[in-house]
Design an enzyme around this catalytic site. Structure first.
Site, mmCIF file in Angstrom:
data_model
loop_
_atom_site.group_PDB
_atom_site.id
_atom_site.type_symbol
_atom_site.label_atom_id
_atom_site.label_comp_id
_atom_site.label_asym_id
_atom_site.label_seq_id
_atom_site.Cartn_x
_atom_site.Cartn_y
_atom_site.Cartn_z
ATOM 1 N N ASP A 1 -0.314 -15.216 -5.763
ATOM 2 C CA ASP A 1 -1.569 -15.784 -5.278
ATOM 3 C C ASP A 1 -1.897 -17.076 -6.024
ATOM 4 O O ASP A 1 -1.591 -17.221 -7.220
ATOM 5 C CB ASP A 1 -2.673 -14.746 -5.494
ATOM 6 C CG ASP A 1 -4.023 -15.205 -4.987
ATOM 7 O OD1 ASP A 1 -4.139 -15.437 -3.778
ATOM 8 O OD2 ASP A 1 -4.955 -15.335 -5.810
ATOM 9 N N GLU B 1 2.001 -19.086 -3.232
ATOM 10 C CA GLU B 1 0.984 -19.634 -2.330
ATOM 11 C C GLU B 1 0.503 -20.974 -2.886
ATOM 12 O O GLU B 1 -0.171 -21.027 -3.910
ATOM 13 C CB GLU B 1 -0.205 -18.677 -2.205
ATOM 14 C CG GLU B 1 -1.286 -19.226 -1.298
ATOM 15 C CD GLU B 1 -2.662 -18.610 -1.520
ATOM 16 O OE1 GLU B 1 -3.446 -18.557 -0.562
ATOM 17 O OE2 GLU B 1 -2.946 -18.186 -2.664
#
Length: 612
Positions: free
Chosen positions: A325, A354
Site C-alpha cells: 500500500d 501501489e
C-alpha cells in the site's frame, strides 16, 4: 492488543504455554537465506537486562536499547542452529531473571523457491468485510469498539475469512487464480476499521475476520483450488490505536515527533530535478490523516521489524505475493532494502507496489530494471498500472480524433519502453479506492465490455475488483463505503445471490458470463497470455492488438475494439504479418471458420478472436 513470545494462535497449535513477554517476530525458521533475526522484546524494564541464548549453534550478536526502557532489540545468528526451542534468558540487576522459549521452526519444503503470481494469473481483489459472512459469531468482538452494523456504509458488515473460504469454489470456477484481500491484520480503531489500513498489531489477524490459523487455512484451501493468496502490506503508517503511540520504542519511531502533519501527496518532489529537500520531506514524512501515524523507516530497528514481518507472513501463511500500500510514501532507501531482502529470500515471489500516478515515468521508477534519472536501486518486481487505467477510461469515453479516444490508449502502451518489465505490471479497470468501472463509464454495458476485455487480454497481470463481474456500481457518490458495497449473496438473508445467480438481472448474468468466458480463454491458452503484445495504430475508431508467443504456428488471440456506433467491416490485409500461415479463426464463444479477407465488427463492441 498484546501478543506474546508465541502468539496465542501459534501457542495453541503447538500446545506450548503462552509467554508473558512480547516478542516479534513470534517465531522464526532455520535455513533462511539470511541467518540472522532481530527480536523486538517488549516488557516493562526489559532494556535494563542482559540476554543469553543457551542453544547449540545460536549466538547473540547484539542487544540494543532505544529510548524506551520497555523495549530491547536482540539479534540472533541461527546459521548453525537446527530447529528447536531456544531458551533466551534475560538477567536483571534488581529482579529475578526471565526466560523466553523462542521457537526456530522447520521450513516447508521448497519454501524459498515458491512461485509468485505472473502473467498467466488473474487477481480477484476482495474487501473481506463486504464479500461474505461465514462466521456470524465474530461480527462483533468484546474489547473492540467498532461493532457490526450492516446499515452503516462506513461500518463493519461482518464479512470474514471463513466467508472467503466458503466461496473458494465460486472464485476458482469463475477462473480467478489469485486472491488479493484488503488488509486483514488487527485494526483496533474506534470507527472505520473495516477497510484494514490502520494496523494496530502486525502479527495478529483481526479477530472479527478470524485468526492467524484460519488465514493460513484459507491460503492452504485456496491452493487446493488452484488459487494463490496475496497479502496487502502497509509499510508507511499504522493506526493511532497501536501501542506504539502510547509507548514508542524510540523518539523517532513516528514521523513529525508523533504529531499529525499532513502529507503533501506531491510524489513528483522525489523526482523533480529543480526541487528542494523540504518538498520531499513534506511528501514522505507527512501523515494521511490524524488516525494514521506515519512510520519513520529510517530507524534501522523499525526497518528490520517491517522487513521481518513481511517475510514472516510469507513463510507462515504460504503466500504467493504481496501488494504494498502507498508504496512511494515510505522512505526510499528503506524500500530498496525491503524489496531486496524479500527477493533475496524468495527469488520467484512477486510483489506489486501501489504508486498512484498517471505518469508512467514515475510509475516505472520503482520497478526493478527500469532506467532511472539517478542511481536508485529497486528490487520491486511489479507496479500497479495506474497510467493505463486512467488512459483506458478516458480513451473509451472521449470522442475519436487525432489526439483523443483510442489513440491515447495506443500511445500509453507505446511508452512501455520506460518500464523494466511492462509484462509484469498489474493492470485493472477499477479498484477499492476509486469509482467502479461501470460507474466511471456511465453504466454503459458496451463500454464496460470494452474496458474489461482490454484488461483481461492486455499485457501484464489483470486484477478484477469483486463485484465488477456483476456490474456493481456507485451512482451519484464517491463514498468508499458505497464503492465497497456488500457482494449479494454473502449474507444469509440476502435475497439476491451472485454466487448462484439467483435474482441477478439478465445484464448482470451476461456480464458475469463474459468475465468467466475470458478467464477460461486465458486458462486454455496460458502460453499466449504469458507471451507478447503486438498492436496497430488505431484507425477510424478501431484498435487491434494481438497476444501471441514467439513460436510460429502457436495459436494467437486477436482483440478488436470498435467504438463506432455502427457495425464495420475490418479488412485483414493490414495484419498479414500476424496472420500469414494461419487458416482458421473463431470469435470467442462461437464456432471456428476459415480465415477470410475481412471480419464484421458489431457496433460499439469488443471482440476476441482465436486464430489457429
Amino acid at each position: 492488543m498484546r501478543y506474546c513470545a508465541l502468539s496465542t494462535t501459534l501457542a495453541a497449535a503447538l500446545a506450548w504455554p503462552v509467554q508473558a513477554v512480547e516478542v516479534a517476530p513470534p517465531n522464526w525458521w532455520a535455513g533462511m537465506v539470511s541467518p540472522t533475526v532481530e527480536l523486538m522484546i517488549h516488557e516493562p524494564g526489559i532494556a535494563e537486562a542482559s540476554v543469553k541464548a543457551d542453544y547449540p549453534g545460536v549466538k547473540v550478536l547484539s542487544s540494543v536499547r532505544q529510548d524506551s526502557n520497555n523495549y530491547l532489540f536482540v539479534t540472533l545468528d541461527t546459521e548453525q542452529a537446527k530447529p528447536g526451542v531456544i531458551p533466551l534468558t534475560f538477567t536483571f540487576s534488581d529482579r529475578d531473571p526471565v526466560t523466553v522459549n523462542y521457537q526456530l521452526q522447520t521450513r516447508e519444503e521448497g519454501s524459498s523457491q515458491r512461485e509468485g503470481f505472473n502473467q498467466t494469473d488473474v487477481i480477484y481483489l476482495i474487501t473481506p468485510d463486504r464479500f461474505a459472512n461465514g462466521d456470524l459469531s465474530n461480527d462483533s468482538v468484546a474489547g473492540y469498539v467498532d461493532k457490526a452494523d450492516r446499515d452503516d456504509k462506513g461500518g463493519r458488515h461482518g464479512g470474514d475469512i471463513q466467508g472467503m473460504i466458503d466461496r473458494l469454489d465460486y472464485i476458482s470456477d469463475m477462473g480467478f487464480t489469485q486472491v488479493w484481500t484488503m488488509p486483514l491484520l488487527e485494526n483496533a480503531m474506534d470507527a472505520y476499521s473495516y477497510h484494514g489500513y490502520s494496523t494496530t498489531d502486525y502479527y495478529r489477524i483481526d479477530p472479527r475476520f478470524g485468526s492467524n490459523e484460519l488465514y493460513r487455512e484459507f491460503s492452504q484451501q485456496a491452493e487446493q483450488h488452484g488459487v494463490g493468496v496475496i497479502m496487502d502490506v502497509i509499510l508507511n503508517h499504522i493506526g493511532s490505536g497501536h501501542q506504539w503511540m502510547q509507548d514508542p520504542p524510540a523518539e523517532d519511531w513516528i514521523n513529525n515527533d508523533g504529531k499529525f502533519v499532513p502529507t503533501s501527496h506531491r510524489r513528483e518532489a522525489l523526482h523533480d530535478p529543480h526541487g528542494v529537500e523540504s518538498d520531499k520531506v513534506a511528501f514522505n514524512d507527512g501523515w494521511f490523516v490524524p488516525t494514521m501515524p506515519d512510520l519513520n523507516q529510517r530507524n534501522p530497528h523499525l526497518a528490520q521489524y517491517l522487513i521481518q514481518n513481511a517475510i514472516w507472513w510469507v513463510e507462515y501463511a504460504g503466500l504467493s505475493g504481496i501488494r504494498v500500500d502507498t508504496y512511494s510514501y515510505s522512505d526510499k532507501a528503506f524500500l530498496s532494502d525491503w524489496t531486496a531482502r524479500l527477493m533475496q529470500e524468495y527469488p520467484n515471489l512477486n510483489i506489486v507496489g501501489e504508486e498512484w500516478t498517471v505518469n508512467p515515468l514515475i510509475t516505472a521508477y520503482w520497478q526493478a530494471g527500469s532506467q532511472r534519472h539517478d542511481d536508485y536501486e529497486s528490487a520491486l518486481p511489479s507496479v500497479m498500472d495506474f497510467p493505463l487505467q486512467a488512459t483506458l477510461t478516458e480513451a473509451l469515453k472521449n470522442s475519436e480524433s487525432w489526439s483523443s479516444g483510442l489513440r491515447t490508449l495506443y500511445e500509453i502502451l507505446a511508452s512501455d519502453f520506460v518500464y523494466g518489465d511492462p509484462y509484469n505490471l498489474v493492470v485493472f479497470a477499477d479498484n477499492h479506492d476509486m469509482s467502479r468501472i461501470y460507474s466511471q463509464l456511465d453504466e454503459d454495458p458496451a463500454l464496460w465490455d470494452m474496458a474489461m476485455t482490454t484488461v483481461l487480454t492486455m499485457r501484464g497481470i489483470p486484477q478484477v475488483f469483486y463485484g465488477t463481474e456483476i456490474l456493481m456500481a456507485n451512482p451519484g457518490t464517491e463514498d468508499h463505503g458505497i464503492i465497497r458495497s456488500d457482494f449479494p449473496g454473502g449474507w444469509p438473508d440476502d435475497k439476491i445471490n451472485a454466487f448462484t445467480g439467483e435474482g441477478l438481472t439478465d445484464q448482470q448474468v451476461w456480464a458475469q458470463d463474459r468475465i468467466k468466458s475470458m478467464l477460461k480463454l486465458r486458462q486454455q491458452y496460458p502460453q499466449v497470455f504469458a507471451g507478447k503484445l503486438t498492436h496497430y495504430t488505431p484507425d477510424d475508431g478501431v484498435y487491434v492488438y494481438f497476444r501471441h508467443t514467439e513460436h510460429a504456428g502457436d495459436a494467437k488471440v486477436m482483440v478488436v475494439l470498435n467504438k463506432n456506433a455502427e457495425s464495420k467491416a475490418l479488412p485483414l490485409a493490414r495484419f498479414s504479418s500476424m496472420l500469414t500461415g494461419y487458416d482458421n479463426i473463431r470469435r470467442l464463444g462461437e464456432s471456428q471458420q476459415p480465415l477470410a479477407q475481412s471480419l464484421t465488427l458489431p457496433a460499439s463492441s469488443a471482440t476476441v478472436w482465436i486464430i489457429e
